[in-house]
Design a protein around this motif. Sequence first.
Motif, short mmCIF file in Angstrom:
data_model
loop_
_atom_site.label_atom_id
_atom_site.label_comp_id
_atom_site.label_asym_id
_atom_site.label_seq_id
_atom_site.Cartn_x
_atom_site.Cartn_y
_atom_site.Cartn_z
N HIS B 164 10.79 3.62 -0.39
CA HIS B 164 9.57 2.96 -0.84
C HIS B 164 9.21 3.29 -2.28
O HIS B 164 8.27 2.73 -2.82
N MET B 165 9.96 4.20 -2.89
CA MET B 165 9.71 4.49 -4.30
C MET B 165 10.03 3.27 -5.16
O MET B 165 9.42 3.08 -6.21
N ILE B 166 10.99 2.45 -4.72
CA ILE B 166 11.39 1.29 -5.53
C ILE B 166 10.23 0.29 -5.64
O ILE B 166 9.79 -0.02 -6.75
N PRO B 167 9.68 -0.21 -4.49
CA PRO B 167 8.54 -1.14 -4.64
C PRO B 167 7.33 -0.48 -5.30
O PRO B 167 6.59 -1.15 -6.02
N ILE B 168 7.15 0.83 -5.12
CA ILE B 168 6.01 1.48 -5.76
C ILE B 168 6.20 1.47 -7.28
O ILE B 168 5.30 1.12 -8.04
N GLN B 169 7.42 1.79 -7.72
CA GLN B 169 7.70 1.79 -9.16
C GLN B 169 7.55 0.39 -9.75
O GLN B 169 7.13 0.22 -10.88
N LEU B 170 7.93 -0.62 -8.94
CA LEU B 170 7.85 -1.99 -9.42
C LEU B 170 6.44 -2.55 -9.27
O LEU B 170 6.18 -3.68 -9.67
N GLY B 171 5.54 -1.77 -8.67
CA GLY B 171 4.17 -2.22 -8.48
C GLY B 171 4.04 -3.35 -7.47
O GLY B 171 3.15 -4.16 -7.53
N ARG B 172 4.98 -3.39 -6.50
CA ARG B 172 4.95 -4.50 -5.55
C ARG B 172 4.67 -4.02 -4.13
O ARG B 172 4.96 -4.72 -3.17
N VAL B 173 4.14 -2.82 -4.01
CA VAL B 173 3.95 -2.26 -2.68
C VAL B 173 2.93 -3.08 -1.89
O VAL B 173 2.96 -3.14 -0.66
N GLY B 174 2.06 -3.79 -2.61
CA GLY B 174 1.06 -4.63 -1.96
C GLY B 174 1.67 -5.73 -1.12
O GLY B 174 1.12 -6.13 -0.09
N MET B 175 2.86 -6.20 -1.55
CA MET B 175 3.52 -7.28 -0.81
C MET B 175 3.93 -6.85 0.59
O MET B 175 4.19 -7.67 1.45
N LEU B 176 4.02 -5.52 0.79
CA LEU B 176 4.52 -5.03 2.07
C LEU B 176 3.40 -4.77 3.08
O LEU B 176 3.66 -4.69 4.28
N ILE B 177 2.16 -4.65 2.57
CA ILE B 177 1.07 -4.24 3.46
C ILE B 177 0.87 -5.24 4.59
O ILE B 177 0.78 -4.86 5.76
N LYS B 178 0.87 -6.53 4.25
CA LYS B 178 0.60 -7.55 5.27
C LYS B 178 1.67 -7.57 6.37
O LYS B 178 1.35 -7.45 7.54
N PRO B 179 2.96 -7.70 6.00
CA PRO B 179 3.96 -7.68 7.07
C PRO B 179 3.99 -6.38 7.86
O PRO B 179 4.20 -6.41 9.08
N TYR B 180 3.72 -5.27 7.20
CA TYR B 180 3.72 -3.98 7.92
C TYR B 180 2.59 -3.95 8.93
O TYR B 180 2.78 -3.52 10.07
N SER B 181 1.39 -4.41 8.53
CA SER B 181 0.27 -4.34 9.47
C SER B 181 0.47 -5.34 10.60
O SER B 181 0.03 -5.11 11.72
N LYS B 182 1.18 -6.43 10.31
CA LYS B 182 1.45 -7.41 11.35
C LYS B 182 2.34 -6.83 12.45
O LYS B 182 2.16 -7.08 13.64
N ILE B 183 3.34 -6.05 12.02
CA ILE B 183 4.31 -5.57 12.99
C ILE B 183 3.81 -4.32 13.70
O ILE B 183 4.34 -3.94 14.74
N PHE B 184 2.74 -3.71 13.17
CA PHE B 184 2.31 -2.43 13.71
C PHE B 184 1.89 -2.54 15.18
O PHE B 184 2.39 -1.79 16.03
N LEU B 185 1.00 -3.50 15.49
CA LEU B 185 0.47 -3.58 16.86
C LEU B 185 1.54 -3.94 17.89
O LEU B 185 1.70 -3.24 18.89
N PRO B 186 2.32 -5.03 17.67
CA PRO B 186 3.37 -5.32 18.65
C PRO B 186 4.38 -4.18 18.77
O PRO B 186 4.85 -3.88 19.87
#
Lengths: 252, 264
Positions: B164-186
Amino acid sequence: MSVEALKLDNVKKNFAGTEIIRGLNLSVAQDERHAVIGPNGAGKSTAYNLITGRYQVSSGKVFLKGEDITNLQPYEVKRKGLSRSFQITNIFPKMSVFENVRCSLLWAMGYKYSFWHMVGNQSKLNNDAEEIIEELNLKDRRNTLAGVLSYAEQRALEIGITIAGGSEVILLDEPTAGMSVSETEYIVGLIRKVTEGKTLLVVEHDMGVVFDLADRISVLVYGEIIATGTPTEVKENQAVQEAYLGAAMEEH
Amino acid sequence: MAPPTFGIEFITQKEVYFLIAFWVLLSTFCMYLFTQTPVGKMANAVRDNPERAEFVGYSQRWVRYVSFCAAGFFAGVAGALFAINYEILTEQNLNLNMSFQVLLATYIGGVGFFLGPIFGAILFTLLQTVIGLQTDLWALYTGLVFIFMVMFLPAGLTGLFAMHMIPIQLGRVGMLIKPYSKIFLPGLAFVIGIIALIELINHVRHHGEEQFMTLFWVEFDTTSFVPWVLFALMTIVGFYISRIFAKEVAEAWGEATFVEGERR
């Protein structure tokens, strides 16, 4: 007359009873740029593996600056001042470009198996590594993992690892294989620059590169050197044209 | 009995704790220093590409030998502390099981990262003690975690963070929040469902005489079909929805880590 930088004296190699290298005689003078050409399967890479201790020779002798280095281990050959690159890129893929180069410098700078030096504090070591990276034109890739570099960059790093530590005799194995024209130019320029004042032995398929780079050329066919001479001499050699060069030259 | 050291006999839990803590921290620091030495760097190089290491002047055998000696030194420290803490040493502390546990902890934490084995050891100990108090099946869960790691996260937990250092360095970690939270509950539903089914089966087979069992702070009747159907549904539905969202995660990941020109 000064002693040859590298000399092969009737070197033979059998694999499971088949003679792959049948009496190889080769001598490379000090500071010479010597190219080895020959068709696929002629034994060029095998010859490199025999010189550098990757394979054991079946018979014959290998001399580095007059010293017998036959059948030494690869690391012993390297410590004596002979360094090689590989046809298939052979780097440390999970380490950064900087670490790749720095590791290649460690032995030559006398650190051996030290566990009492901190590499971060060794300013000469780090400066030398930075310099090599700059020479390779990889400065903006300094902290990138070597495994994710582009092919041409990996080939450049391969050369960097090979020349790091200042070995006097450099063996390059098809440094421009699989490269575009502009990438080839970059690598040839790099080779010229980093092997200045060193002895170079290069295996290469690209005849343009060979005739551009080499002082002398040896032609290896089926485990034997059939001719050695200046580029012009080799080009005009009848046996060479028949065996190999004719077909290759038409392409260029 | 040996005479006390500076008046401390290392008998009370507190004394032993601080003694161990001191040596653990000191050893960790020394291990880190080792990774920064020439031979430590070459140990990485040998792991990465042993053949090339030979062609830069190092005998891979010697590098491994020195690394092994260093590892043995720290294992010696650990052994001494173990003896002080438990006051007993048996064949069990040297057998395959013990070696396997250490290896397991290393893999779960992440091979090739300095912090990997540390995280692995912490997590492994937690699994063993905390979950070990809740269920007899802790070893099974450890094994499942291990299999999951090997299949999907070969770089271990630390590797997951490092990725996750790669998206953090690229400043794109925000793109991952939505899909991550979607998959969390199921995903959670799937995990809970499958654990519940395993525990139910274990209960019926080994404690069948007790009709009721408590799981996740809820008491229910194991003879009724309701918990079985409920947990089976949770598992299946959770699995399918996770799989659908997993594609979204993979796509978002590809986008978040894409770098122009790299890896041609």
